[in-house]
Design a protein around this motif. Structure first.
Motif, PDB file in Angstrom:
ATOM      1  N   SER A   1       5.127  59.300  41.696  1.00  0.00           N
ATOM      2  CA  SER A   1       5.961  60.461  42.056  1.00  0.00           C
ATOM      3  C   SER A   1       6.451  61.314  40.875  1.00  0.00           C
ATOM      4  O   SER A   1       6.475  62.543  41.007  1.00  0.00           O
ATOM      5  CB  SER A   1       7.132  60.026  42.939  1.00  0.00           C
ATOM      6  N   PRO A   2       6.826  60.738  39.730  1.00  0.00           N
ATOM      7  CA  PRO A   2       7.276  61.649  38.657  1.00  0.00           C
ATOM      8  C   PRO A   2       6.176  62.624  38.227  1.00  0.00           C
ATOM      9  O   PRO A   2       6.463  63.759  37.852  1.00  0.00           O
ATOM     10  CB  PRO A   2       7.650  60.696  37.508  1.00  0.00           C
TER      11      PRO A   2
ATOM     12  N   ARG B   1       5.416  65.132  41.316  1.00  0.00           N
ATOM     13  CA  ARG B   1       6.543  66.080  41.436  1.00  0.00           C
ATOM     14  C   ARG B   1       6.304  67.348  40.605  1.00  0.00           C
ATOM     15  O   ARG B   1       6.636  68.443  41.000  1.00  0.00           O
ATOM     16  CB  ARG B   1       7.836  65.371  40.997  1.00  0.00           C
TER      17      ARG B   1
ATOM     18  N   TRP C   1      14.214  55.560  38.985  1.00  0.00           N
ATOM     19  CA  TRP C   1      13.248  55.479  40.095  1.00  0.00           C
ATOM     20  C   TRP C   1      13.686  54.394  41.078  1.00  0.00           C
ATOM     21  O   TRP C   1      14.258  53.382  40.683  1.00  0.00           O
ATOM     22  CB  TRP C   1      11.867  55.116  39.522  1.00  0.00           C
TER      23      TRP C   1
ATOM     24  N   ASP D   1      11.778  61.723  39.386  1.00  0.00           N
ATOM     25  CA  ASP D   1      10.984  62.594  40.268  1.00  0.00           C
ATOM     26  C   ASP D   1      11.874  63.551  41.063  1.00  0.00           C
ATOM     27  O   ASP D   1      11.430  64.116  42.072  1.00  0.00           O
ATOM     28  CB  ASP D   1      10.105  61.754  41.213  1.00  0.00           C
TER      29      ASP D   1
END
Ligand SMILES: Cc1cc2nc3c(=O)[nH]c(=O)nc-3n(C[C@H](O)[C@H](O)[C@H](O)COP(=O)(O)OP(=O)(O)OC[C@H]3O[C@@H](n4cnc5c(N)ncnc54)[C@H](O)[C@@H]3O)c2cc1C
Length: 392
Positions: free
Chosen positions: A49-50, A53, A144, A178
């Motif tokens: 996700s980071p 994103r 996270w 993220d």
């Protein structure tokens, strides 16, 4: 799979993680994704996700890679989850006032609750609910949380601790690597019961015990009967997405932002003769620090692609840079609602003063998907097979 303290804000690191996860993105993911094994073992989810994103990896390329490896039937669940991100983006773009209302409420509530001991205990992981306290600490330490932990955390925050959802969303956004205005704000609204009116998400002790493999068991500590957060007003009807723009000239300057760091596949539509990246508007946060590294990496890759030396620019330096480059158009990726969009609006005004046009190009994926986010995700989901059919 490595632990989660090693996120490196580069495309090379993202591709490495994707390659490592790919074998698990089919049936394994569908079966195991809801289990939160703790920060030392994230092998059952992608933990991408980071990077996604900031579009260091795009949704399309992640979906394409998974489709090639597993085919649609086996990759369906993973593709759906990636499409949740797209759906939330589209839903918010169609109703921008929802984000503005959230920001206004969060600012007001944060003043009203400034002296609250309960709020301080929740943020500090001192509530006495072991799972919640561990997630609060993990969020602050690592930036996270697993999706299921985010759902349980938000639910306990709202329904057991009785704290305003807006302050929970702001707390998460402050710490997540993220952090994403659409996914975060709308997921909190969804848990509260505001997204699908009357339907809320109640964290249950037994579900937490099972899906944390017995690491936690908050039996008797949670309010499992709470009612949804009352809606102050109905959700606004969907508006329209502005038409995509294309450059009118054949020599342009390219301005990268942290919203889209895949210059390799951006539909620029002209020859790039100057290159810059905009400094992150949120430097003083984990997400901002990740973004700063990602911008440097994006600039390096774009420099290699276009054969140009790029530079990092503050917003107020963009007009002089574009004038110096001798272009009449600056192309940038369309920035969805979030930290970069208002900065681009300011830049557009500054460029207009020197007769230079800011051209916001949009990826075909967004142009196709966002207008479909008019109702709930289950209506959007019907379109997924068609949307992904052309990706491989
Ligand atoms: C309260 C709450 C707050 C959240 N805040 C954010 C946020 O600020 N930023 C963010 O990117 N996601 C957010 N999510 C969505 C989701 O939790 C994360 O995207 C996911 O946990 C990331 O882990 P992963 O990369 O291992 O996902 P995987 O399960 O491996 O899924 C692959 C990708 O699909 C997307 N995705 C998966 N699940 C979701 C989802 N439910 N909603 C949207 N996209 C999804 C992500 O881009 C993810 O990287 C939030 C969810 C909740 C319940």
């Amino acid at each position: 799979m490595p632990g989660l303290t090693d996120w490196t804000p580069t495309r090379a690191a993202a591709l490495e993680r994707l390659a490592e996860f790919l074998p698990h993105a089919g049936a394994d993911y569908a079966r195991l994704r809801n289990i939160d094994r703790g920060p030392d073992d994230r092998s059952n989810v992608s933990a991408l996700s980071p990077w996604i994103r900031r579009r260091i990896l795009t949704e399309e390329e992640v979906i394409a890679a998974v489709l090639r490896r597993h085919g649609f039937a086996r990759a369906d669940k993973f593709i759906q989850e990636v499409c949740w991100r797209t759906y939330w983006k589209g839903w918010l773009e169609l109703r921008p006032g929802v984000l503005a209302d959230y920001h206004a409420a969060a600012a007001r509530l944060s003043a009203e609750w400034a002296d609250s001991a309960a709020l301080a205990a929740a943020r500090g992981g001192q509530t006495g609910i072991a799972c919640f306290d561990a997630w609060a600490a993990e969020l602050v330490r690592t930036g996270w949380l697993h999706n299921h932990a985010r759902m349980w955390f938000a639910s306990i925050w709202i329904f057991t601790l009785r704290l305003p959802w807006e302050l929970g969303a702001a707390f998460m956004a402050q710490h997540l690597l993220d952090a994403d205005p659409a996914s975060n704000t709308l997921s909190w609204r969804w848990v509260a019961g505001l997204q699908t009116p009357g339907k809320h998400y109640l964290a249950r002790a037994e579900n937490i015990r099972l899906n944390t493999l017995g690491r936690f068991d908050p039996a008797g500590q949670l309010d499992e009967q709470a009612l949804p957060v009352p809606m102050v007003a109905p959700n606004p009807p969907p508006g329209a997405i502005p038409p995509a723009q294309v450059p009118a000239t054949d020599r342009v300057a390219l301005l990268l932002t942290e919203e889209d760091l895949s210059p390799e596949t951006l539909p620029v539509g002209a020859t790039v003769v100057a290159l810059a990246a905009l400094t992150t508007p949120s430097a003083d946060s984990p997400a901002g620090r990740f973004a700063a590294g990602a911008l440097a990496d994006g600039l390096d890759r774009a420099g290699a692609q276009f054969g140009l030396a790029g530079q990092l620019l503050a917003p107020e330096a963009v007009a002089a840079w574009a004038l110096d480059a001798g272009v009449s158009e600056v192309v940038t990726a369309c920035a969805p609602l979030g930290p970069s969009a208002p900065v681009l609006d300011e830049i557009e005004r500054a460029l207009a003063l020197v007769s230079i046009r800011l051209v916001r190009v949009r990826r075909a994926w967004d142009t196709q998907c966002w207008p479909l986010a008019t109702k709930g995700f289950f209506a959007f989901r019907q379109h997924i097979p068609k949307l992904v059919a052309g990706l491989v």
